[in-house]
Design a protein around this motif. Structure first.
Motif, PDB file in Angstrom:
ATOM      1  N   ARG A  17       0.823  -1.206   0.000  1.00  0.00           N
ATOM      2  CA  ARG A  17       0.000   0.000   0.000  1.00  0.00           C
ATOM      3  C   ARG A  17       0.862   1.264   0.000  1.00  0.00           C
ATOM      4  O   ARG A  17       0.681   2.158  -0.818  1.00  0.00           O
ATOM      5  CB  ARG A  17      -0.914   0.032   1.233  1.00  0.00           C
ATOM      6  CG  ARG A  17      -1.874   1.225   1.216  1.00  0.00           C
ATOM      7  CD  ARG A  17      -2.569   1.423   2.524  1.00  0.00           C
ATOM      8  NE  ARG A  17      -1.626   2.019   3.493  1.00  0.00           N
ATOM      9  CZ  ARG A  17      -2.008   2.504   4.661  1.00  0.00           C
ATOM     10  NH1 ARG A  17      -3.261   2.455   5.029  1.00  0.00           N
ATOM     11  NH2 ARG A  17      -1.117   3.019   5.481  1.00  0.00           N
ATOM     12  N   ASP A  18       1.827   1.333   0.934  1.00  0.00           N
ATOM     13  CA  ASP A  18       2.544   2.579   1.164  1.00  0.00           C
ATOM     14  C   ASP A  18       3.804   2.757   0.324  1.00  0.00           C
ATOM     15  O   ASP A  18       4.248   3.889   0.127  1.00  0.00           O
ATOM     16  CB  ASP A  18       2.923   2.694   2.644  1.00  0.00           C
ATOM     17  CG  ASP A  18       1.703   2.823   3.538  1.00  0.00           C
ATOM     18  OD1 ASP A  18       0.593   3.107   3.022  1.00  0.00           O
ATOM     19  OD2 ASP A  18       1.848   2.625   4.756  1.00  0.00           O
ATOM     20  N   PHE A  19       4.403   1.673  -0.120  1.00  0.00           N
ATOM     21  CA  PHE A  19       5.659   1.769  -0.867  1.00  0.00           C
ATOM     22  C   PHE A  19       5.584   1.073  -2.223  1.00  0.00           C
ATOM     23  O   PHE A  19       6.597   0.648  -2.769  1.00  0.00           O
ATOM     24  CB  PHE A  19       6.818   1.197  -0.039  1.00  0.00           C
ATOM     25  CG  PHE A  19       7.018   1.916   1.269  1.00  0.00           C
ATOM     26  CD1 PHE A  19       7.514   3.204   1.293  1.00  0.00           C
ATOM     27  CD2 PHE A  19       6.690   1.304   2.460  1.00  0.00           C
ATOM     28  CE1 PHE A  19       7.689   3.877   2.493  1.00  0.00           C
ATOM     29  CE2 PHE A  19       6.868   1.965   3.668  1.00  0.00           C
ATOM     30  CZ  PHE A  19       7.362   3.262   3.687  1.00  0.00           C
ATOM     31  N   ALA A  20       4.392   0.957  -2.780  1.00  0.00           N
ATOM     32  CA  ALA A  20       4.219   0.291  -4.075  1.00  0.00           C
ATOM     33  C   ALA A  20       5.006   0.996  -5.173  1.00  0.00           C
ATOM     34  O   ALA A  20       5.598   0.351  -6.042  1.00  0.00           O
ATOM     35  CB  ALA A  20       2.736   0.226  -4.435  1.00  0.00           C
ATOM     36  N   ARG A  21       5.047   2.304  -5.140  1.00  0.00           N
ATOM     37  CA  ARG A  21       5.726   3.098  -6.171  1.00  0.00           C
ATOM     38  C   ARG A  21       7.221   2.815  -6.215  1.00  0.00           C
ATOM     39  O   ARG A  21       7.860   2.958  -7.255  1.00  0.00           O
ATOM     40  CB  ARG A  21       5.449   4.575  -5.876  1.00  0.00           C
ATOM     41  CG  ARG A  21       6.115   5.565  -6.774  1.00  0.00           C
ATOM     42  CD  ARG A  21       5.775   6.993  -6.366  1.00  0.00           C
ATOM     43  NE  ARG A  21       6.445   7.456  -5.165  1.00  0.00           N
ATOM     44  CZ  ARG A  21       7.745   7.723  -5.074  1.00  0.00           C
ATOM     45  NH1 ARG A  21       8.540   7.532  -6.082  1.00  0.00           N
ATOM     46  NH2 ARG A  21       8.254   8.172  -3.938  1.00  0.00           N
ATOM     47  N   THR A  22       7.787   2.381  -5.091  1.00  0.00           N
ATOM     48  CA  THR A  22       9.220   2.110  -5.034  1.00  0.00           C
ATOM     49  C   THR A  22       9.487   0.612  -4.877  1.00  0.00           C
ATOM     50  O   THR A  22      10.510   0.211  -4.320  1.00  0.00           O
ATOM     51  CB  THR A  22       9.873   2.898  -3.882  1.00  0.00           C
ATOM     52  OG1 THR A  22       9.152   2.643  -2.673  1.00  0.00           O
ATOM     53  CG2 THR A  22       9.893   4.393  -4.185  1.00  0.00           C
ATOM     54  N   SER A  23       8.560  -0.189  -5.369  1.00  0.00           N
ATOM     55  CA  SER A  23       8.692  -1.638  -5.332  1.00  0.00           C
ATOM     56  C   SER A  23       8.272  -2.197  -6.685  1.00  0.00           C
ATOM     57  O   SER A  23       7.670  -1.500  -7.498  1.00  0.00           O
ATOM     58  CB  SER A  23       7.812  -2.232  -4.219  1.00  0.00           C
ATOM     59  OG  SER A  23       8.213  -1.743  -2.951  1.00  0.00           O
ATOM     60  N   VAL A  24       8.586  -3.450  -6.904  1.00  0.00           N
ATOM     61  CA  VAL A  24       8.219  -4.109  -8.162  1.00  0.00           C
ATOM     62  C   VAL A  24       7.821  -5.544  -7.858  1.00  0.00           C
ATOM     63  O   VAL A  24       8.361  -6.164  -6.936  1.00  0.00           O
ATOM     64  CB  VAL A  24       9.377  -4.051  -9.189  1.00  0.00           C
ATOM     65  CG1 VAL A  24      10.605  -4.779  -8.692  1.00  0.00           C
ATOM     66  CG2 VAL A  24       8.956  -4.598 -10.547  1.00  0.00           C
ATOM     67  N   VAL A  25       6.862  -6.043  -8.616  1.00  0.00           N
ATOM     68  CA  VAL A  25       6.450  -7.434  -8.520  1.00  0.00           C
ATOM     69  C   VAL A  25       6.533  -8.033  -9.917  1.00  0.00           C
ATOM     70  O   VAL A  25       6.205  -7.377 -10.904  1.00  0.00           O
ATOM     71  CB  VAL A  25       5.031  -7.568  -7.911  1.00  0.00           C
ATOM     72  CG1 VAL A  25       3.969  -6.928  -8.775  1.00  0.00           C
ATOM     73  CG2 VAL A  25       4.687  -9.007  -7.632  1.00  0.00           C
ATOM     74  N   ALA A  26       7.028  -9.262 -10.002  1.00  0.00           N
ATOM     75  CA  ALA A  26       7.042 -10.010 -11.257  1.00  0.00           C
ATOM     76  C   ALA A  26       5.840 -10.935 -11.247  1.00  0.00           C
ATOM     77  O   ALA A  26       5.611 -11.643 -10.271  1.00  0.00           O
ATOM     78  CB  ALA A  26       8.337 -10.808 -11.387  1.00  0.00           C
ATOM     79  N   ARG A  27       5.077 -10.908 -12.341  1.00  0.00           N
ATOM     80  CA  ARG A  27       3.862 -11.701 -12.417  1.00  0.00           C
ATOM     81  C   ARG A  27       4.013 -12.831 -13.428  1.00  0.00           C
ATOM     82  O   ARG A  27       4.519 -12.613 -14.525  1.00  0.00           O
ATOM     83  CB  ARG A  27       2.676 -10.832 -12.803  1.00  0.00           C
ATOM     84  CG  ARG A  27       2.400  -9.737 -11.793  1.00  0.00           C
ATOM     85  CD  ARG A  27       1.090  -9.000 -12.101  1.00  0.00           C
ATOM     86  NE  ARG A  27       0.928  -7.858 -11.209  1.00  0.00           N
ATOM     87  CZ  ARG A  27       0.532  -7.934  -9.947  1.00  0.00           C
ATOM     88  NH1 ARG A  27       0.256  -9.109  -9.428  1.00  0.00           N
ATOM     89  NH2 ARG A  27       0.405  -6.852  -9.206  1.00  0.00           N
ATOM     90  N   GLY A  28       3.546 -14.021 -13.036  1.00  0.00           N
ATOM     91  CA  GLY A  28       3.528 -15.170 -13.930  1.00  0.00           C
ATOM     92  C   GLY A  28       2.380 -15.072 -14.911  1.00  0.00           C
ATOM     93  O   GLY A  28       1.643 -14.076 -14.956  1.00  0.00           O
ATOM     94  N   GLY A  70      11.256  -1.557  -1.839  1.00  0.00           N
ATOM     95  CA  GLY A  70      12.173  -0.476  -1.523  1.00  0.00           C
ATOM     96  C   GLY A  70      11.430   0.752  -1.037  1.00  0.00           C
ATOM     97  O   GLY A  70      10.204   0.809  -1.076  1.00  0.00           O
ATOM     98  N   TYR A  71      12.200   1.714  -0.589  1.00  0.00           N
ATOM     99  CA  TYR A  71      11.641   3.000  -0.178  1.00  0.00           C
ATOM    100  C   TYR A  71      12.709   4.067  -0.387  1.00  0.00           C
ATOM    101  O   TYR A  71      13.902   3.788  -0.403  1.00  0.00           O
ATOM    102  CB  TYR A  71      11.166   2.983   1.280  1.00  0.00           C
ATOM    103  CG  TYR A  71      12.268   2.772   2.298  1.00  0.00           C
ATOM    104  CD1 TYR A  71      12.951   3.851   2.866  1.00  0.00           C
ATOM    105  CD2 TYR A  71      12.625   1.487   2.705  1.00  0.00           C
ATOM    106  CE1 TYR A  71      13.957   3.653   3.793  1.00  0.00           C
ATOM    107  CE2 TYR A  71      13.616   1.284   3.638  1.00  0.00           C
ATOM    108  CZ  TYR A  71      14.291   2.366   4.174  1.00  0.00           C
ATOM    109  OH  TYR A  71      15.289   2.174   5.089  1.00  0.00           O
TER     110      TYR A  71
END
Length: 164
Positions: free
Chosen positions: A43-54, A65-66
């Motif tokens: 919620r709070d740090f989505a902009r500075t994070s990444v997820v890889a999707r199958g 990250g933040y």
């Protein structure tokens, strides 16, 4: 095209929190935070994070990250993990590169992370990241093991800058 580039690299959302917690739990390398913290992170740090999707859109890897409040030009990478079935394909590096590209556009010029001395995979990952980005890599002890109340190993700070 590598297997890593065939996956969708995306911004996480709250619905990804439980999967990120499971990937971290099953990593055999990361300190597992509470499931609640992964929900907050998404919620709070989505902009500075990444997820890889199958293929089905499910998370198979992540990097969280933040931006440091006292150094807004520095991204701290908190955790990087890849589901066991997707390891060895360059996904962790691809996620870091994607995240770096995104945050550089917002003024970030350097990356910091901490790694325990025995986590060879993370040492290789961040050394390779720094080399790909033509950055200096400085290492020092950030938190000595004696600071931790639970017998935790020291955390080595990697400072990687400038990234472009």
């Amino acid at each position: 095209m590598t297997a890593a580039t065939q996956l969708l690299l995306d911004i996480p959302d709250i619905g990804d929190g439980a999967a990120l917690w499971r990937i971290a739990r099953d990593s055999d390398a990361l300190d597992l935070n509470s499931s609640y913290s992964y929900l907050l992170w998404c919620r709070d740090f989505a902009r500075t994070s990444v997820v890889a999707r199958g293929d089905g859109g499910e998370p198979v890897g992540f990097a969280t990250g933040y931006v440091r409040p006292d150094r807004p030009e520095t991204l701290v990478v908190w955790q990087v993990a890849v589901d066991r079935a997707h390891r060895g394909r360059g996904l962790a590096g691809a996620m870091l590169d994607d995240l770096a590209q995104r945050v550089v556009a917002e003024g970030v010029r350097g990356v910091e992370t901490t790694i325990t001395p025995d986590n060879e995979a993370s040492h290789r990952l961040f050394m390779s990241f720094g080399e790909r980005h033509g950055a200096r890599i400085e290492r020092e002890v950030l938190f000595d093991g004696a600071l931790f109340p639970d017998g935790h190993e020291p955390e080595l700070l990697y400072r990687i800058e400038p990234i472009a």
